[in-house]
Design a protein around this motif. Structure first.
Motif, PDB file in Angstrom:
ATOM      1  N   SER A  68       0.818  -1.225   0.000  1.00  0.00           N
ATOM      2  CA  SER A  68       0.000   0.000   0.000  1.00  0.00           C
ATOM      3  C   SER A  68       0.847   1.267   0.000  1.00  0.00           C
ATOM      4  CB  SER A  68      -0.933   0.002   1.220  1.00  0.00           C
ATOM      5  OG  SER A  68      -0.185  -0.123   2.426  1.00  0.00           O
ATOM      6  N   GLY A  69       2.061   1.152  -0.556  1.00  0.00           N
ATOM      7  CA  GLY A  69       2.988   2.274  -0.551  1.00  0.00           C
ATOM      8  C   GLY A  69       4.244   1.888   0.189  1.00  0.00           C
ATOM      9  N   CYS A  70       4.939   2.876   0.740  1.00  0.00           N
ATOM     10  CA  CYS A  70       6.215   2.587   1.412  1.00  0.00           C
ATOM     11  C   CYS A  70       6.392   3.526   2.602  1.00  0.00           C
ATOM     12  CB  CYS A  70       7.367   2.742   0.421  1.00  0.00           C
ATOM     13  SG  CYS A  70       8.994   2.372   1.126  1.00  0.00           S
ATOM     14  N   GLY A  71       6.144   3.015   3.791  1.00  0.00           N
ATOM     15  CA  GLY A  71       6.299   3.811   5.006  1.00  0.00           C
ATOM     16  C   GLY A  71       5.095   3.704   5.899  1.00  0.00           C
ATOM     17  N   GLN A 113       4.425 -12.786  -5.737  1.00  0.00           N
ATOM     18  CA  GLN A 113       4.277 -11.626  -6.621  1.00  0.00           C
ATOM     19  C   GLN A 113       3.602 -10.523  -5.827  1.00  0.00           C
ATOM     20  OE1 GLN A 113       5.270 -10.881  -9.986  1.00  0.00           O
ATOM     21  NE2 GLN A 113       4.733  -8.912  -9.051  1.00  0.00           N
ATOM     22  N   CYS A 114       4.252  -9.358  -5.777  1.00  0.00           N
ATOM     23  CA  CYS A 114       3.670  -8.202  -5.100  1.00  0.00           C
ATOM     24  C   CYS A 114       2.781  -7.422  -6.063  1.00  0.00           C
ATOM     25  CB  CYS A 114       4.769  -7.283  -4.561  1.00  0.00           C
ATOM     26  SG  CYS A 114       5.728  -7.994  -3.205  1.00  0.00           S
ATOM     27  N   PHE A 115       1.714  -6.869  -5.510  1.00  0.00           N
ATOM     28  CA  PHE A 115       0.794  -6.023  -6.261  1.00  0.00           C
ATOM     29  C   PHE A 115       0.492  -4.772  -5.454  1.00  0.00           C
ATOM     30  CE2 PHE A 115      -0.151 -10.330  -7.756  1.00  0.00           C
ATOM     31  CZ  PHE A 115      -0.170 -10.152  -9.138  1.00  0.00           C
ATOM     32  N   ALA A 116       0.056  -3.717  -6.143  1.00  0.00           N
ATOM     33  CA  ALA A 116      -0.393  -2.501  -5.476  1.00  0.00           C
ATOM     34  C   ALA A 116      -1.327  -1.756  -6.419  1.00  0.00           C
ATOM     35  CB  ALA A 116       0.788  -1.614  -5.103  1.00  0.00           C
ATOM     36  N   PRO A 117      -2.269  -1.005  -5.875  1.00  0.00           N
ATOM     37  CA  PRO A 117      -3.140  -0.210  -6.747  1.00  0.00           C
ATOM     38  C   PRO A 117      -2.377   0.955  -7.371  1.00  0.00           C
ATOM     39  CG  PRO A 117      -3.661   0.187  -4.427  1.00  0.00           C
ATOM     40  CD  PRO A 117      -2.666  -0.935  -4.458  1.00  0.00           C
ATOM     41  N   ASN A 118      -2.636   1.214  -8.642  1.00  0.00           N
ATOM     42  CA  ASN A 118      -1.980   2.308  -9.361  1.00  0.00           C
ATOM     43  C   ASN A 118      -2.801   3.583  -9.167  1.00  0.00           C
ATOM     44  OD1 ASN A 118      -0.413   3.856 -11.049  1.00  0.00           O
ATOM     45  ND2 ASN A 118      -1.019   2.819 -12.936  1.00  0.00           N
ATOM     46  N   ILE A 119      -2.702   4.136  -7.952  1.00  0.00           N
ATOM     47  CA  ILE A 119      -3.481   5.306  -7.562  1.00  0.00           C
ATOM     48  C   ILE A 119      -2.597   6.257  -6.757  1.00  0.00           C
ATOM     49  CG2 ILE A 119      -5.703   4.086  -7.505  1.00  0.00           C
ATOM     50  CD1 ILE A 119      -5.347   3.856  -4.441  1.00  0.00           C
ATOM     51  N   ALA A 120      -3.056   7.475  -6.582  1.00  0.00           N
ATOM     52  CA  ALA A 120      -2.353   8.431  -5.727  1.00  0.00           C
ATOM     53  C   ALA A 120      -2.558   8.069  -4.259  1.00  0.00           C
ATOM     54  CB  ALA A 120      -2.854   9.846  -5.987  1.00  0.00           C
ATOM     55  N   GLN A 121      -1.516   8.275  -3.448  1.00  0.00           N
ATOM     56  CA  GLN A 121      -1.673   8.104  -2.009  1.00  0.00           C
ATOM     57  C   GLN A 121      -2.657   9.137  -1.468  1.00  0.00           C
ATOM     58  OE1 GLN A 121       2.893   6.675  -0.936  1.00  0.00           O
ATOM     59  NE2 GLN A 121       2.024   8.414   0.138  1.00  0.00           N
ATOM     60  N   LEU A 125       1.582   2.530  -6.314  1.00  0.00           N
ATOM     61  CA  LEU A 125       2.316   1.493  -7.037  1.00  0.00           C
ATOM     62  C   LEU A 125       3.807   1.822  -7.115  1.00  0.00           C
ATOM     63  CD1 LEU A 125       2.301  -1.106  -8.754  1.00  0.00           C
ATOM     64  CD2 LEU A 125       1.711   0.311 -10.742  1.00  0.00           C
ATOM     65  N   VAL A 126       4.118   3.059  -7.436  1.00  0.00           N
ATOM     66  CA  VAL A 126       5.511   3.495  -7.548  1.00  0.00           C
ATOM     67  C   VAL A 126       6.229   3.381  -6.206  1.00  0.00           C
ATOM     68  CG1 VAL A 126       7.016   5.468  -8.015  1.00  0.00           C
ATOM     69  CG2 VAL A 126       5.071   5.009  -9.512  1.00  0.00           C
ATOM     70  N   GLU A 127       5.563   3.805  -5.141  1.00  0.00           N
ATOM     71  CA  GLU A 127       6.169   3.732  -3.813  1.00  0.00           C
ATOM     72  C   GLU A 127       6.325   2.281  -3.351  1.00  0.00           C
ATOM     73  OE1 GLU A 127       7.391   6.508  -1.844  1.00  0.00           O
ATOM     74  OE2 GLU A 127       7.271   7.089  -3.959  1.00  0.00           O
ATOM     75  N   GLU A 165       9.845  -5.249  -8.287  1.00  0.00           N
ATOM     76  CA  GLU A 165       9.062  -6.409  -8.714  1.00  0.00           C
ATOM     77  C   GLU A 165       7.636  -6.314  -8.179  1.00  0.00           C
ATOM     78  OE1 GLU A 165       9.975  -8.781 -10.883  1.00  0.00           O
ATOM     79  OE2 GLU A 165      11.831  -7.647 -11.140  1.00  0.00           O
ATOM     80  N   VAL A 166       6.885  -5.359  -8.706  1.00  0.00           N
ATOM     81  CA  VAL A 166       5.503  -5.177  -8.279  1.00  0.00           C
ATOM     82  C   VAL A 166       4.660  -4.852  -9.504  1.00  0.00           C
ATOM     83  CG1 VAL A 166       5.852  -2.721  -7.777  1.00  0.00           C
ATOM     84  CG2 VAL A 166       3.982  -3.964  -6.645  1.00  0.00           C
ATOM     85  N   LYS A 167       3.423  -5.357  -9.491  1.00  0.00           N
ATOM     86  CA  LYS A 167       2.530  -5.142 -10.624  1.00  0.00           C
ATOM     87  C   LYS A 167       1.269  -4.403 -10.180  1.00  0.00           C
ATOM     88  CE  LYS A 167       3.931  -9.331 -13.144  1.00  0.00           C
ATOM     89  NZ  LYS A 167       3.455 -10.616 -13.744  1.00  0.00           N
ATOM     90  N   ASP A 168       0.631  -3.758 -11.140  1.00  0.00           N
ATOM     91  CA  ASP A 168      -0.667  -3.132 -10.914  1.00  0.00           C
ATOM     92  C   ASP A 168      -1.640  -4.216 -10.460  1.00  0.00           C
ATOM     93  OD1 ASP A 168      -3.278  -2.002 -11.226  1.00  0.00           O
ATOM     94  OD2 ASP A 168      -2.544  -0.657 -12.785  1.00  0.00           O
TER      95      ASP A 168
END
Length: 222
Positions: free
Chosen positions: A10-13, A38-46, A65-67, A75-78
């Motif tokens: 869900s980001g980083c921190g 496999q890691c995933f995260a939503p491609n949205i703004a925090q 997603l970037v964070e 190694e993370v995907k949308d």
């Protein structure tokens, strides 16, 4: 047989994304147990960005997603690419990102909603009766995923557990070193940094959670 596990970041921190210790401990234990991850995260703004040195909000925008790629070493995907049939289990580390980016629990409490792509994937695992592990504050979303009666823990925090109950969940108090399992739904939860005073305390419960989630993936194996 190698088990495949999806991990939602869900980001980083801790204050605005995934809790880094919890995330790394989860990934370490999965690797130690021979799982393919496999890691995933939503491609949205925090929701917002927090200065982790001062605790103050910063006047900038970051992408979840970037964070998350910082923790996953790229190694993370949308999360929209994730398909339940490709995996044996799902695990979601905590951190405020679970309550700010994967949902709006931090703002809305019991009236929260889960980010649509996250909810769709989690509901798919629930519907397929595949094991899910929710860590730290992430179990606050359990009732939104599984519906009334789901059994989970966020530790001992009165306000958060009351919100879980208000959403229809059944909350069980739990020590930092232990896990709570909803055997009917194959859901495993642990408090981690909702209670942990050190990284090793957090690791104890997370290791148990990962081990149990992987055990559940073997039920029915011949």
């Amino acid at each position: 047989m190698t088990k495949k596990v999806a991990v939602i970041l869900s980001g980083c921190g801790v204050y605005d994304g995934a809790e880094i210790h919890e995330s790394v401990i989860t990934l370490l234990r999965l690797d130690q147990r021979g799982a393919q991850v496999q890691c995933f995260a939503p491609n949205i703004a925090q929701m917002h960005v927090i200065d982790h040195l001062t605790g103050e909000e910063m006047p900038e925008s970051r992408n979840v997603l970037v964070e998350s790629a910082r923790i996953a070493r790229g190694e993370v995907k949308d999360i929209r690419e994730a398909k339940v049939e490709d995996f044996d289990a799902l695990i979601v580390p905590g951190g405020f990102g679970a309550a700010k980016n994967l949902s709006n629990f931090a703002v809305e409490g019991a009236n929260c909603t889960v980010q649509p792509d996250v909810l769709a994937l989690a509901e798919a695992f629930a519907g397929a009766c595949k094991p899910v592990g929710l860590i730290c504050i992430s179990p606050a979303l359990a009732a939104k995923i599984y519906g009334p009666g789901v059994v989970c823990t966020i530790g001992t925090d009165a306000d958060t557990s009351a919100a879980v109950v208000k959403m229809g969940g059944t909350h069980e108090e739990c020590d930092v070193h232990d896990i709570v399992e909803d055997t009917q739904r194959k859901l495993v939860t642990t408090p981690a940094y909702m209670l942990a005073k050190s990284i090793s305390e957090a690791a104890g419960g997370i290791y148990k959670l990962v081990d149990r989630v992987l055990e559940l993936t073997h039920e029915g194996d011949k």
